[in-house]
Design a protein around this motif. Sequence first.
Motif, PDB file in Angstrom:
ATOM      1  N   LYS A   1       6.731 -15.963  47.652  1.00  0.00           N
ATOM      2  CA  LYS A   1       5.581 -16.365  46.848  1.00  0.00           C
ATOM      3  C   LYS A   1       6.093 -17.284  45.753  1.00  0.00           C
ATOM      4  CE  LYS A   1       1.541 -16.027  44.617  1.00  0.00           C
ATOM      5  NZ  LYS A   1       0.290 -16.602  45.135  1.00  0.00           N
TER       6      LYS A   1
ATOM      7  N   GLU B   1      -0.008 -20.340  36.637  1.00  0.00           N
ATOM      8  CA  GLU B   1      -0.372 -19.047  37.221  1.00  0.00           C
ATOM      9  C   GLU B   1       0.256 -17.885  36.441  1.00  0.00           C
ATOM     10  OE1 GLU B   1      -0.792 -19.652  41.942  1.00  0.00           O
ATOM     11  OE2 GLU B   1       0.944 -20.621  41.059  1.00  0.00           O
TER      12      GLU B   1
ATOM     13  N   PHE C   1      -4.829 -12.145  41.524  1.00  0.00           N
ATOM     14  CA  PHE C   1      -5.265 -10.838  42.041  1.00  0.00           C
ATOM     15  C   PHE C   1      -4.250 -10.256  43.029  1.00  0.00           C
ATOM     16  CE2 PHE C   1      -7.716  -8.674  45.484  1.00  0.00           C
ATOM     17  CZ  PHE C   1      -8.055  -7.531  44.768  1.00  0.00           C
ATOM     18  N   THR C   2      -3.594 -11.139  43.803  1.00  0.00           N
ATOM     19  CA  THR C   2      -2.678 -10.635  44.821  1.00  0.00           C
ATOM     20  C   THR C   2      -1.297 -10.329  44.265  1.00  0.00           C
ATOM     21  OG1 THR C   2      -1.968 -12.851  45.449  1.00  0.00           O
ATOM     22  CG2 THR C   2      -3.819 -11.921  46.665  1.00  0.00           C
ATOM     23  N   PHE C   3      -1.022 -10.832  43.082  1.00  0.00           N
ATOM     24  CA  PHE C   3       0.358 -10.785  42.590  1.00  0.00           C
ATOM     25  C   PHE C   3       0.360 -10.620  41.076  1.00  0.00           C
ATOM     26  CE2 PHE C   3       4.662 -12.442  42.083  1.00  0.00           C
ATOM     27  CZ  PHE C   3       5.263 -11.910  43.198  1.00  0.00           C
ATOM     28  N   PRO C   4       0.143  -9.423  40.580  1.00  0.00           N
ATOM     29  CA  PRO C   4      -0.097  -9.247  39.144  1.00  0.00           C
ATOM     30  C   PRO C   4       1.110  -9.434  38.217  1.00  0.00           C
ATOM     31  CG  PRO C   4      -0.462  -7.192  40.334  1.00  0.00           C
ATOM     32  CD  PRO C   4      -0.044  -8.197  41.345  1.00  0.00           C
TER      33      PRO C   4
END
Lengths: 309, 146
Positions: free
Chosen positions: B86, B92, B110-113
């Motif tokens: 990722k 971001e 949302f997928t990777f806090p």
Amino acid sequence: MPFDLPNPTEIAVPLFIILILIELLYGWRTGKTRFEAKDTLTSLIMGTGSTVAGALSATFVITLSYWVWNNFSLFDWGYAWWVFIVAFILDDLAYYWIHRMGHRMRWMWAAHVIHHSSQHYNLSTALRQTWTGSLTPGILFKLPIFLIGIDPTIVFFCAGINLVYQFWIHTEAIDKCPRWFEYLFNTPSHHRVHHANNPQYLDANYAGVFMIWDRMFGSFIPEEKSEPCRYGLVSDLGTFNPLRVALHEWVGIIKDMIGATGLKNKILFLIAPPGWTPDGSRLTSDMIKERAKLLKDKKAHQNDKIPAE
Amino acid sequence: MPPELAQLLQSLIGVFFVFGLVYWLFPKDKRLSPELTETDFQRLYPETIIQDIIISDDFRTAVVLPKGGNDCFGVTKVLGDRTVTKLLSANEIAKIQIGPNMFHLGVNDFTFPSFTMKLSSDNYNALNTYIKTCEEIASKVKIHAL
């Protein structure tokens, strides 16, 4: 319907498993295809979840289809063998447009993004299917087939065969098929391009079975040996959690719509292409392609300026 | 047992069988390589010249420092094996918390806090200096000590 039709995907499940096992062993022996354990697990869970979600939402789709066919169909096509062929071609054309809109409209992308979220390309990726397809307006593209009078049962049967066909093209184990086949049909090579996130391959090769639709509607891009495909999303997902995989784009849409000012922007966050923002702060696929092309031209221009030794 | 439930159970057994087979047959190298990180970064930001790539102690995360210093700032993390990664850009990242030899990054995704990077002293000092002197990143991202 004078006779019962089987569900092609249910019949094909043993074939899916056998082919995955063959590809696994081939990859293990040759290193020409790659699997990653968590990635594969996520794909298979998404596939299982998709069948459950499909079964739960089937009533709505079937009811709508039969309602249109029973009340508004223009002709009676009957059940001759050639009706199946016509239905298959028309369903594949509808699939092309559903798929194309699945990449060009964020609402439909929210459901389809799941299928593209793996950074690997193997037969397990074929099973990484959406859980939320019935929340999109995709079925509207099939209504014209019911309106002209073809029984929805035939269309759903053809759609099942179409889906089964698309399984085998999710592989790196097959390079190119014979030229005539590559011209007419969707193949592993064409579909690798569709799954690639290289700028030059974005938004291409939407076909289900017949590649002719991409050639007709200007979305065909061939796979180039000089540009190996890299798989996944433009901005990769960062999770193997099936719930996050299934819902992340929906959450993104809701957040964006809540934060947007004005009704127009809220609606555009739903129907504009993925990556669209009012201020252009994120990149759509068109912007990525344009930027990559500019850079390529710039590099070519610089190389032209360097005098040959 | 209802046939639907039996079918679901059958599918789940199949899922875990294939998972086990993949886990057993394929390598599980979890280390990021500078080459892989560079390729990942340049795929998204081809116009950006890379100054340095700093890899964490466990080889699972890396920071890409662009030469310009203010156009973008990339962080890559390995998720499964090294083939699944990722890449994050500066916009971001919501906040950076700096502790002794480590950075904790809060991510606006949302997928990777969030995630934490443990660095060697040299890498930590280099990155710390880079981030603190990079006004553009500092203005976008909240930085504070843990």
